[in-house]
Write a protein that holds these residues in place. Structure first.
Motif, PDB file in Angstrom:
ATOM      1  N   PHE A   1     -28.239  17.284   0.981  1.00 61.24           N
ATOM      2  CA  PHE A   1     -29.025  17.305   2.217  1.00 61.24           C
ATOM      3  C   PHE A   1     -30.333  16.552   2.017  1.00 61.24           C
ATOM      4  O   PHE A   1     -30.749  15.747   2.857  1.00 61.24           O
ATOM      5  CB  PHE A   1     -29.301  18.750   2.625  1.00 61.24           C
ATOM      6  CG  PHE A   1     -29.689  18.929   4.066  1.00 61.24           C
ATOM      7  CD1 PHE A   1     -28.731  19.209   5.025  1.00 61.24           C
ATOM      8  CD2 PHE A   1     -31.009  18.817   4.475  1.00 61.24           C
ATOM      9  CE1 PHE A   1     -29.073  19.372   6.363  1.00 61.24           C
ATOM     10  CE2 PHE A   1     -31.362  18.980   5.800  1.00 61.24           C
ATOM     11  CZ  PHE A   1     -30.382  19.255   6.751  1.00 61.24           C
TER      12      PHE A   1
ATOM     13  N   HIS B   1     -25.759  15.922   9.918  1.00 62.13           N
ATOM     14  CA  HIS B   1     -26.412  16.105   8.621  1.00 62.13           C
ATOM     15  C   HIS B   1     -25.782  17.277   7.862  1.00 62.13           C
ATOM     16  O   HIS B   1     -25.456  17.173   6.667  1.00 62.13           O
ATOM     17  CB  HIS B   1     -27.907  16.340   8.861  1.00 62.13           C
ATOM     18  CG  HIS B   1     -28.757  16.083   7.670  1.00 62.13           C
ATOM     19  ND1 HIS B   1     -30.136  16.022   7.747  1.00 62.13           N
ATOM     20  CD2 HIS B   1     -28.463  15.880   6.357  1.00 62.13           C
ATOM     21  CE1 HIS B   1     -30.632  15.785   6.553  1.00 62.13           C
ATOM     22  NE2 HIS B   1     -29.643  15.696   5.697  1.00 62.13           N
ATOM     23  N   ILE B   2     -25.597  18.383   8.546  1.00 63.88           N
ATOM     24  CA  ILE B   2     -25.042  19.585   7.916  1.00 63.88           C
ATOM     25  C   ILE B   2     -23.602  19.355   7.466  1.00 63.88           C
ATOM     26  O   ILE B   2     -23.219  19.703   6.335  1.00 63.88           O
ATOM     27  CB  ILE B   2     -25.120  20.772   8.897  1.00 63.88           C
ATOM     28  CG1 ILE B   2     -26.578  21.181   9.108  1.00 63.88           C
ATOM     29  CG2 ILE B   2     -24.302  21.957   8.391  1.00 63.88           C
ATOM     30  CD1 ILE B   2     -26.788  22.154  10.259  1.00 63.88           C
TER      31      ILE B   2
ATOM     32  N   TYR C   1     -25.367  21.422  -2.130  1.00 61.58           N
ATOM     33  CA  TYR C   1     -25.683  21.218  -0.711  1.00 61.58           C
ATOM     34  C   TYR C   1     -27.143  20.809  -0.540  1.00 61.58           C
ATOM     35  O   TYR C   1     -27.458  19.850   0.178  1.00 61.58           O
ATOM     36  CB  TYR C   1     -25.384  22.480   0.089  1.00 61.58           C
ATOM     37  CG  TYR C   1     -25.743  22.352   1.562  1.00 61.58           C
ATOM     38  CD1 TYR C   1     -24.813  21.888   2.483  1.00 61.58           C
ATOM     39  CD2 TYR C   1     -27.015  22.684   2.027  1.00 61.58           C
ATOM     40  CE1 TYR C   1     -25.132  21.752   3.825  1.00 61.58           C
ATOM     41  CE2 TYR C   1     -27.344  22.557   3.361  1.00 61.58           C
ATOM     42  CZ  TYR C   1     -26.404  22.090   4.254  1.00 61.58           C
ATOM     43  OH  TYR C   1     -26.734  21.943   5.579  1.00 61.58           O
TER      44      TYR C   1
ATOM     45  N   ALA D   1     -23.494  16.961   4.399  1.00 55.92           N
ATOM     46  CA  ALA D   1     -23.994  17.595   3.179  1.00 55.92           C
ATOM     47  C   ALA D   1     -23.016  18.642   2.660  1.00 55.92           C
ATOM     48  O   ALA D   1     -22.819  18.779   1.443  1.00 55.92           O
ATOM     49  CB  ALA D   1     -25.361  18.217   3.437  1.00 55.92           C
TER      50      ALA D   1
END
Length: 234
Positions: A85, A29-30, A81, A33
């Motif tokens: 996200f 996920h990080i 971001y 994003a």
């Protein structure tokens, strides 16, 4: 009466958890994003290792480290971001992007069932992001204090730990932080509490030990017995 309350507080043990890289496997996920945020500003994305190295920091500080040559773009990168996200979180596959690490739920349940053990959170996530995780994994009610980046300076500043101690009435000597980065370990040491590292997160075990971690866990199964060793229940 105040002496009685002080005596009761010395019986309490507080375990503070980091989230990303400790409880939650949010690596995919990080990374996705972050790539989307840099693409939105026509900048080359950071290397994977660089992105993972800043997990745990507040976003403004993280972007300053990842894009030091583009100071004017840093606020926009933070916003991009957050937007990316959030969009991924709301997608049909959003739940799969931030699973609990194996054994995390069982360890939390074991500790929450102990009369003199209190649980807390200290995370670089926003309040909205943390609320999503609590709801996604049905974790509400387990934690006596939840501290996020919205209300505190970035790790390793000890502000979040200090708030957890105030909320629970726990003595620093009776508190432990569990984290996967040197920011977590440094934050715990700055606050005067015990610190434990995990081997499955974003910073290698040797760096966590060098920062002052009292031990490195290789699975959540080892958490209860390790806590009893470094911060035994009275």
């Amino acid at each position: 009466m105040s002496e009685l309350r002080t005596e009761l507080r010395t019986e309490l043990r507080l375990v503070i958890f980091d989230v990303d890289g400790t409880l939650i496997d949010s690596q995919a996920h990080i990374l996705a994003a972050m790539d989307a945020a840099f693409a939105a500003h026509d900048l080359p994305p950071p290397e994977r290792e660089a992105t993972l190295s800043i997990v745990g920091l507040s976003l403004p500080i993280a972007m300053a480290r990842l894009a030091p040559d583009h100071p004017d773009s840093q606020p926009g990168l933070v916003a991009a971001y957050k937007d990316a996200f959030g969009q991924m979180r709301r997608s049909p596959d959003g739940a799969a992007l931030s699973p609990l690490f194996p054994g995390a739920r069982a360890a939390l349940a074991t500790l929450a069932a102990q009369d003199h053990t209190l649980l807390a959170i200290a995370t670089g996530k926003s309040r909205r992001g943390m609320d999503h995780i609590l709801d996604l994994h049905d974790l509400r009610g387990l934690f006596h204090s939840v501290q996020t980046a919205d209300d505190h300076p970035s790790k390793p500043h000890p502000s979040m730990v200090a708030a957890c101690l105030r909320d629970t009435g726990t003595l620093a000597a009776r508190a432990v932080i569990l984290g996967d980065t040197t920011y977590d370990i440094d934050m715990g040491r700055a606050a005067g509490i015990h610190a434990l590292g995990v081997a499955w997160g974003y910073h290698p075990a040797d760096r966590l030990i060098a920062s002052g971690a009292g031990a490195i866990l290789h699975s959540f199964d080892a958490l209860p017995v390790t806590l009893d060793r470094i911060c035994p229940l009275s």
